[in-house]
Design an enzyme around this catalytic site. Sequence first.
Site, PDB file in Angstrom:
ATOM      1  N   GLY A 129       2.880  -1.069   4.224  1.00 23.02           N
ATOM      2  CA  GLY A 129       2.936   0.357   3.898  1.00 23.02           C
ATOM      3  C   GLY A 129       4.367   0.803   3.636  1.00 23.02           C
ATOM      4  N   GLY A 130       4.992   1.370   4.642  1.00 24.82           N
ATOM      5  CA  GLY A 130       6.328   1.966   4.503  1.00 24.82           C
ATOM      6  C   GLY A 130       7.339   1.065   3.820  1.00 24.82           C
TER       7      GLY A 130
ATOM      8  CG  HIS B 249      -5.799   1.947   5.226  1.00 28.79           C
ATOM      9  ND1 HIS B 249      -5.340   2.916   6.086  1.00 28.79           N
ATOM     10  CD2 HIS B 249      -4.796   1.051   5.078  1.00 28.79           C
ATOM     11  CE1 HIS B 249      -4.098   2.611   6.435  1.00 28.79           C
ATOM     12  NE2 HIS B 249      -3.744   1.484   5.840  1.00 28.79           N
TER      13      HIS B 249
ATOM     14  CB  SER C  83       5.273  -1.731  11.770  1.00 30.26           C
ATOM     15  OG  SER C  83       4.854  -0.398  12.025  1.00 30.26           O
TER      16      SER C  83
ATOM     17  CD  GLU D 164      -2.777   5.550   6.770  1.00 30.33           C
ATOM     18  OE1 GLU D 164      -2.758   5.581   5.522  1.00 30.33           O
ATOM     19  OE2 GLU D 164      -1.863   5.041   7.461  1.00 30.33           O
TER      20      GLU D 164
ATOM     21  CG  ASN E 266      -1.685   1.230   1.449  1.00 34.37           C
ATOM     22  OD1 ASN E 266      -1.777   2.070   0.546  1.00 34.37           O
ATOM     23  ND2 ASN E 266      -2.275   1.388   2.638  1.00 34.37           N
ATOM     24  CD1 TRP E 267       3.545   0.919  -2.850  1.00 33.11           C
ATOM     25  CD2 TRP E 267       3.365   1.929  -4.843  1.00 33.11           C
ATOM     26  NE1 TRP E 267       4.169   0.120  -3.776  1.00 33.11           N
ATOM     27  CE2 TRP E 267       4.072   0.711  -5.011  1.00 33.11           C
ATOM     28  CE3 TRP E 267       3.132   2.729  -5.967  1.00 33.11           C
ATOM     29  CZ2 TRP E 267       4.539   0.286  -6.255  1.00 33.11           C
ATOM     30  CZ3 TRP E 267       3.595   2.305  -7.204  1.00 33.11           C
ATOM     31  CH2 TRP E 267       4.297   1.098  -7.348  1.00 33.11           C
ATOM     32  CE  LYS E 268      -0.092   3.262   4.724  1.00 30.86           C
ATOM     33  NZ  LYS E 268      -0.005   3.357   6.164  1.00 30.86           N
TER      34      LYS E 268
HETATM   35  P1  PGA Z   1       2.836   0.313   7.578  1.00 37.58           P
HETATM   36  O1  PGA Z   1       1.393   0.516   6.910  1.00 37.58           O
HETATM   37  O2  PGA Z   1       3.388  -0.970   7.007  1.00 37.58           O
HETATM   38  O3  PGA Z   1       3.634   1.521   7.149  1.00 37.58           O
HETATM   39  O4  PGA Z   1       2.648   0.228   9.041  1.00 37.58           O
HETATM   40  C1  PGA Z   1       0.530  -0.580   6.727  1.00 37.58           C
HETATM   41  C2  PGA Z   1      -0.787  -0.098   6.190  1.00 37.58           C
HETATM   42  O5  PGA Z   1      -1.253   0.980   6.586  1.00 37.58           O
HETATM   43  O6  PGA Z   1      -1.412  -0.772   5.344  1.00 37.58           O
END
Ligand code: PGA
Length: 250
Positions: free
Chosen positions: A233-234, A95, A212, A97, A9-11
């Site tokens: 994500g990251g 999600h 994470s 967010e 998930n590149w956000k």
């Molecule tokens: P993160 O994000 O790996 O940076 O914690 C995961 C996500 O929000 O899907």
Amino acid sequence: MRTPLVMGNWKLNGTKESVSALIKGIEAAADSAKNVEVVVCPPTIFIEQVANLVADNSIEFGAQDVSTNVSGAFTGETSPVMVKEFGAKYSLVGHSERRQYHNETDAVVAAKFVAIQANALVPVLCIGETLEERETDKTFAVVETQLKAVIDVAGIDALENSVIAYEPVWAIGTGKVASSEQAQDVHAHIRTWLAEQSKVVAAKVQILYGGSVKASSAKELFAQPDIDGGLVGGAALLVEEFVGIIEGAK
Ligand code: PGA
């Protein structure tokens, strides 16, 4: 058995240049991990670029969010039909967010889930508790409520053709990964709870862990019996990390 799924998930990240570099950097690993499905969810504006870049490799892609509407006067929205037209297979929905910064309620999430499936995309339903909810022993109740909101509208059988991503909010982007025992505990609970409604759905639905995930933690997490891969994500923005995560799912 359930296919391991590693989803990035590149956000809200990327440039035309970095998107190309990232896909080129991970494609060999994705192609060689024959038993693992590798998916990226770029920002919508990069979807066509990603569609072209993955045409000759095994990487699939999805949207991070779509509208409940397919067309009309909805400024700024992206239609699931448009995403599908470019060849997307998935869309994330719910999600944390989106729930937190865009006020997406369980009802909105359920409506989006239905719109995603109605347009032949596979929803990746994100659920998970906050730190306060975990500390007050509400984790199971929270994930049940979030799942129930979708099941009440879409029906239990709709989950057969979906993916669930368990993402504890306290672990997202914080560097605090849930331990493999903590994650497995919730995943097993979700599967048992689903089995009470449909054994077929419970056996079939992939439940990803998110929060994470790193190359260093992926293998142990994915080795848990009810963890079928990760939503990342990251670490999905870094070639070496994401390749390590793909390797961890083999
Ligand atoms: P993160 O994000 O790996 O940076 O914690 C995961 C996500 O929000 O899907």
